[in-house]
Design an enzyme around this catalytic site. Structure first.
Site, PDB file in Angstrom:
ATOM      1  N   ASP A  46      -5.904  -0.536   8.997  1.00  0.00           N
ATOM      2  CA  ASP A  46      -6.985  -0.994   9.877  1.00  0.00           C
ATOM      3  C   ASP A  46      -8.148  -0.010   9.890  1.00  0.00           C
ATOM      4  O   ASP A  46      -7.992   1.180   9.559  1.00  0.00           O
ATOM      5  CB  ASP A  46      -6.464  -1.222  11.294  1.00  0.00           C
ATOM      6  CG  ASP A  46      -5.847   0.034  11.917  1.00  0.00           C
ATOM      7  OD1 ASP A  46      -5.150   0.776  11.195  1.00  0.00           O
ATOM      8  OD2 ASP A  46      -6.059   0.273  13.123  1.00  0.00           O
TER       9      ASP A  46
ATOM     10  N   GLU B  85      -3.324   1.668  13.695  1.00  0.00           N
ATOM     11  CA  GLU B  85      -3.406   3.109  13.994  1.00  0.00           C
ATOM     12  C   GLU B  85      -4.639   3.430  14.801  1.00  0.00           C
ATOM     13  O   GLU B  85      -4.614   4.287  15.691  1.00  0.00           O
ATOM     14  CB  GLU B  85      -3.398   3.906  12.682  1.00  0.00           C
ATOM     15  CG  GLU B  85      -3.265   5.420  12.864  1.00  0.00           C
ATOM     16  CD  GLU B  85      -4.578   6.157  13.132  1.00  0.00           C
ATOM     17  OE1 GLU B  85      -4.531   7.320  13.547  1.00  0.00           O
ATOM     18  OE2 GLU B  85      -5.663   5.554  12.928  1.00  0.00           O
TER      19      GLU B  85
END
Length: 399
Positions: A80, A145
């Site tokens: 991400d 994350e």
């Protein structure tokens, strides 16, 4: 056309960068499809896990070692990226355009799609050269994350699927450096997000009430700002310190009040605290409780995040993985600076499970642009990182 346009590894990296796994509401499926194709092209079996739910996939590719019973090596990266403000970029944030100087512009170029693809590029080269490794390698690609890992690595580590990886050591992300030195991270500060729910006397705004929430708020803020100033002085007075060696305190939220002429019965103030490794957590919390009492009471403490103290990874001869890592650094003549990571990565969850972890992104002589506009990495920097991993991965996997 730049000299890098036809480089196959650069082209794959650009393809990965063009997949907009951007918060909020990330669609990970195109990214997972891309990674599945990479695994298939390398002949690596893979599995997909969903410990955080059906929209939060974790893909694990495996290169089985010649001695698979030995503890394995995790090469971790997150898929991400943080949001973008396209109007502030000079290039499309998901265009992965490369300029005449070899700068590849894209969100995730530094943080951290570069590392996830460098692992694959290095393994492609190693397999082509017929290299075999003693220990099994697991390439782990995790979601979320950038929003704390709560539905990613945090959920994955306690599972049986993670335990079956039999991990002995993990590599994860670091940070770019503008100097010749590379940053190497062996620990992280504990993150506390703390709110003080301050109750006080309410009434008409024309009077001087005693024990108002505003008076108590001022007391609490002053205490935190004094502590912040002490930590700033520590950092300024010790040239060996980096930001990770001190406790950082920032006021991040204040909420309260109902009307201009009404003294509020409740004010909520929030702080982001990153606790240095040498600070006692229990003593710190006791200090906060004491401040609440000194302010006049009627204050409740609420944690929205309260990380425990996690033991740092050893960076001495007692850690054979570190010895292997450092031997490659020395062999290549690289300059490094070992330090405590200033923010938070998935390594904290892995270290908490008792697995040593090192954060390292092979990027030096480049501006630090993670989460910034016009994030870029130079093509030569990227390819040099692949060469470093070609040395690091076998050395660590053959410990």
């Amino acid at each position: 056309m730049s000299k890098w346009e036809n480089n196959e590894e650069i082209k794959l990296f650009q393809e990965y960068l063009r997949i907009p796994t951007v918060h909020p509401d990330v669609d990970y499926e195109p990214c997972i499809d891309f990674l599945k194709k990479q695994a298939e092209s390398l002949g690596l079996p893979f599995k997909i896990f969903y410990p955080g739910g059906p929209t939060k996939p974790i893909l694990v590719m495996t290169w089985t070692g010649s001695q698979p019973d030995l503890p394995s090596i995790i090469l971790n990266s997150h898929t991400d990226v943080v949001p973008v403000f396209p109007e502030a970029w000079t290039r499309p944030p998901f265009g992965a355009e490369i300029d005449e100087e070899g700068r590849i512009y894209a969100r995730g170029a530094q943080d951290m799609k570069c590392v996830g693809m460098q692992y694959l590029s290095a393994i492609r080269a190693l397999k082509k050269d017929g290299v075999t490794l003693k220990r099994t390698i697991h390439l782990v690609y995790v979601p979320d994350e950038e929003v704390g890992g709560k539905l990613g690595m945090l959920k994955f580590v306690p599972t049986t699927d993670f335990k079956l990886l039999n991990a002995g050591f993990s590599l994860d992300e670091g940070i770019a450096r503008p100097t010749e030195e590379f940053a190497v991270f062996y620990a992280e500060r504990s993150i506390w997000h703390i709110h003080f729910k301050i109750s006080g006397t309410t009434g008409h705004g024309s009077l001087l009430h005693k024990n108002t929430a505003g008076q108590k708020l001022r007391f609490i803020i002053d205490k935190f700002m004094d502590m912040r100033a002490d930590e700033e002085k520590k950092l300024e007075d010790n040239p060996q310190f980096t930001i990770g060696d001190v406790t950082t305190i920032n006021l991040t939220m204040i909420n309260g009040g109902v009307q201009d002429n009404v003294v509020p019965p409740l004010i909520d103030v929030g702080f982001d605290i990153r606790i240095a490794l040498d600070l006692d957590h229990a003593a710190l919390e006791e200090k906060f409780v004491q401040w609440c009492n000194e302010a006049g009471g009627g204050i409740d403490i609420e944690f929205t995040q309260k990380d425990p103290l996690v033991e740092a990874t050893k960076i001495d001869e007692t850690n054979t993985y570190w010895v292997a890592f450092k031997s490659v650094i020395d062999e290549l003549g690289l300059k490094i600076r070992t330090q405590v990571f200033p923010a938070g990565t998935d390594s904290r969850f892995i270290r908490k499970a008792g697995i040593p972890a090192i954060g390292f992104s092979p990027m030096n002589n480049i501006p630090v642009l993670l989460h910034d506009n016009d994030e870029f990495i130079k093509a030569d920097t990227y390819l040099n990182g692949v060469e470093i991993y070609k040395k690091l991965i076998p050395k660590i996997a053959n410990v």
